[in-house]
Design a protein around this motif. Structure first.
Motif, mmCIF file in Angstrom:
data_model
loop_
_atom_site.group_PDB
_atom_site.id
_atom_site.type_symbol
_atom_site.label_atom_id
_atom_site.label_comp_id
_atom_site.label_asym_id
_atom_site.label_seq_id
_atom_site.Cartn_x
_atom_site.Cartn_y
_atom_site.Cartn_z
ATOM 1 N N ALA A 11 0.822 -1.112 -0.138
ATOM 2 C CA ALA A 11 -0.023 -0.163 -0.108
ATOM 3 C C ALA A 11 0.786 1.297 -0.261
ATOM 4 C CB ALA A 11 -0.976 -0.159 1.139
ATOM 5 N N ASP A 12 2.096 1.204 0.377
ATOM 6 C CA ASP A 12 2.888 2.244 0.388
ATOM 7 C C ASP A 12 3.938 2.353 -0.812
ATOM 8 O OD1 ASP A 12 4.384 0.368 1.553
ATOM 9 O OD2 ASP A 12 5.092 1.297 3.494
ATOM 10 N N ASN A 13 3.727 1.352 -1.743
ATOM 11 C CA ASN A 13 4.609 1.359 -2.952
ATOM 12 C C ASN A 13 5.857 0.612 -2.699
ATOM 13 O OD1 ASN A 13 2.514 2.398 -4.363
ATOM 14 N ND2 ASN A 13 2.863 4.429 -4.160
ATOM 15 N N ALA A 14 6.087 -0.166 -1.949
ATOM 16 C CA ALA A 14 7.172 -1.107 -1.862
ATOM 17 C C ALA A 14 6.893 -1.996 -2.839
ATOM 18 C CB ALA A 14 7.578 -1.505 -0.577
ATOM 19 N N LEU A 15 7.892 -2.773 -3.494
ATOM 20 C CA LEU A 15 7.888 -3.874 -4.241
ATOM 21 C C LEU A 15 8.558 -5.073 -3.750
ATOM 22 C CD1 LEU A 15 6.965 -4.654 -7.338
ATOM 23 C CD2 LEU A 15 9.396 -4.001 -7.913
ATOM 24 N N ALA A 16 7.726 -6.305 -4.126
ATOM 25 C CA ALA A 16 7.957 -7.647 -3.723
ATOM 26 C C ALA A 16 8.320 -8.445 -4.952
ATOM 27 C CB ALA A 16 7.255 -8.414 -2.661
ATOM 28 N N THR A 17 9.271 -9.184 -5.117
ATOM 29 C CA THR A 17 9.585 -9.823 -6.366
ATOM 30 C C THR A 17 9.807 -11.314 -5.756
ATOM 31 O OG1 THR A 17 11.797 -9.573 -6.313
ATOM 32 C CG2 THR A 17 10.616 -8.261 -7.850
ATOM 33 N N VAL A 18 9.151 -12.375 -6.417
ATOM 34 C CA VAL A 18 9.502 -13.880 -6.241
ATOM 35 C C VAL A 18 10.016 -14.636 -7.308
ATOM 36 C CG1 VAL A 18 7.708 -13.873 -4.374
ATOM 37 C CG2 VAL A 18 7.110 -14.379 -6.740
ATOM 38 N N ALA A 19 11.091 -15.818 -7.030
ATOM 39 C CA ALA A 19 11.582 -16.329 -8.326
ATOM 40 C C ALA A 19 11.699 -17.810 -8.138
ATOM 41 C CB ALA A 19 12.935 -15.770 -8.387
ATOM 42 N N PHE A 20 12.445 -18.403 -8.969
ATOM 43 C CA PHE A 20 12.716 -19.868 -8.926
ATOM 44 C C PHE A 20 13.943 -20.105 -8.172
ATOM 45 C CE2 PHE A 20 10.099 -21.022 -12.902
ATOM 46 C CZ PHE A 20 8.968 -20.817 -12.519
ATOM 47 N N ASP A 21 14.233 -19.150 -7.677
ATOM 48 C CA ASP A 21 15.782 -19.284 -6.800
ATOM 49 C C ASP A 21 15.087 -19.590 -5.342
ATOM 50 O OD1 ASP A 21 14.801 -16.687 -6.014
ATOM 51 O OD2 ASP A 21 16.647 -15.801 -6.275
ATOM 52 N N ARG A 22 13.828 -19.594 -5.117
ATOM 53 C CA ARG A 22 13.123 -19.862 -3.729
ATOM 54 C C ARG A 22 13.010 -18.661 -2.795
ATOM 55 N NH1 ARG A 22 15.177 -26.161 -2.739
ATOM 56 N NH2 ARG A 22 14.841 -26.912 -4.689
ATOM 57 N N THR A 23 13.316 -17.589 -3.394
ATOM 58 C CA THR A 23 13.379 -16.584 -2.420
ATOM 59 C C THR A 23 12.383 -15.412 -2.835
ATOM 60 O OG1 THR A 23 15.109 -15.084 -3.505
ATOM 61 C CG2 THR A 23 15.747 -16.794 -2.325
ATOM 62 N N CYS A 24 11.908 -14.586 -1.842
ATOM 63 C CA CYS A 24 11.297 -13.425 -2.267
ATOM 64 C C CYS A 24 12.432 -12.036 -1.721
ATOM 65 C CB CYS A 24 10.022 -13.319 -1.340
ATOM 66 S SG CYS A 24 9.252 -11.550 -1.474
#
Length: 276
Positions: free
Chosen positions: A117-130
């Motif tokens: 809601a405060d425009n931080a970004l999360a990404t998830v990947a096949f390296d098993r991390t966020c």
């Protein structure tokens, strides 16, 4: 009995299959689609008659584009790609649609993106991390031109991480869905690496795919390889419904704005609308 839903518009332009689509909550007439052709296309309904035209082709990834997410409170769009990166685009339209940040650091394909809601970004990947990114700054990372700083990396999943979603009202709460068969809910006020609130096994240990909080934050929906969508009460993290009927993996889920319906999309080549 099922309702009859007619086709109002067909958006053509990608050269191969689509992997995700999303409307902007900030500009509801704006639709984004991503494809195996390595692009994201933006479409708009200028006249309000549901006749969409392509207004931009976002080219910047070097491989298939798997996911996208519009920021809730800023004219920004994030895209996730098999090239191992996420790109943040300015979609205000004033000077075209241009990349403003590149998020590089995952060790494998990036499959999902989500905004708080405060425009931080999360990404998830096949390296098993966020990974959590601050894209509100101008430089400060190893590459000062990137405009993105990785604030922290969340680890713990035992397989590819496919789904990611922030709580719509509490930017400190984040959920991730993984092929390890679990949904992890994180409290970002925890340790520097994030604290796990709970780990949910919702599909009998089979893969969990994309996930979504309801617009009011009261529920979480998760699609899975068992052909169901699990609905969880976000106050107790207890399952309150299992939406069963698909003949194959439920890969994606979405809520209606009033949180009374869930749409599921499946590998059985169908989509369903459920009342919850």
């Amino acid at each position: 009995t099922g309702a009859t839903i007619r086709t109002a518009s067909t958006c053509r332009g990608h050269s191969t299959g689509l992997y995700a689509c999303e409307f902007s909550s900030l500009s509801p007439e704006l639709l984004g689609t991503v494809s195996g052709d390595g692009t994201c296309r933006l479409w708009t309904d200028r006249d309000g008659n549901l006749e969409y035209e392509c207004v931009g082709v976002l080219e910047g990834h070097r491989d298939e584009v798997n996911g996208l997410a519009f920021a809730p409170n800023a004219p920004l769009l994030a895209t996730a790609s098999d090239d191992g990166s996420a790109v943040v685009w300015d979609v205000s339209g004033g000077g075209g649609y241009v990349p403003v940040a590149h998020c590089s650091g995952h060790g494998a394909e990036v499959y999902g993106v989500g905004w708080s809601a405060d425009n931080a970004l999360a990404t998830v990947a096949f390296d098993r991390t966020c990974k959590l990114w601050d894209v509100r700054c101008d430089g400060g990372s190893a590459d000062p031109r990137s405009g993105a700083v990785c604030a922290r990396t969340l680890t713990g999943h035992g397989d590819d991480v496919v789904g990611v979603c922030f709580h719509p009202r509490d930017p400190r709460v984040l959920a991730t869905g993984s092929d390890d068969g679990t949904v992890r809910v994180w409290d970002l006020r925890g340790t520097s690496d994030g604290g796990v609130v709970t780990t949910l096994t919702l599909h009998g240990g089979r893969e969990t795919k994309r996930i979504a909080f309801s617009p009011n934050g009261a529920m979480l929906a998760a699609g899975g390889a068992d052909g169901t969508c699990a609905v969880v009460d976000a106050s107790t993290w207890e399952r309150i419904a299992t939406l069963a009927g698909h003949a194959d993996t439920v890969f994606d889920v979405a809520w209606s704005p009033d949180a009374k319906s869930v749409v599921t999309a499946s590998h059985d080549a169908s989509w369903r609308v459920w009342s919850v």
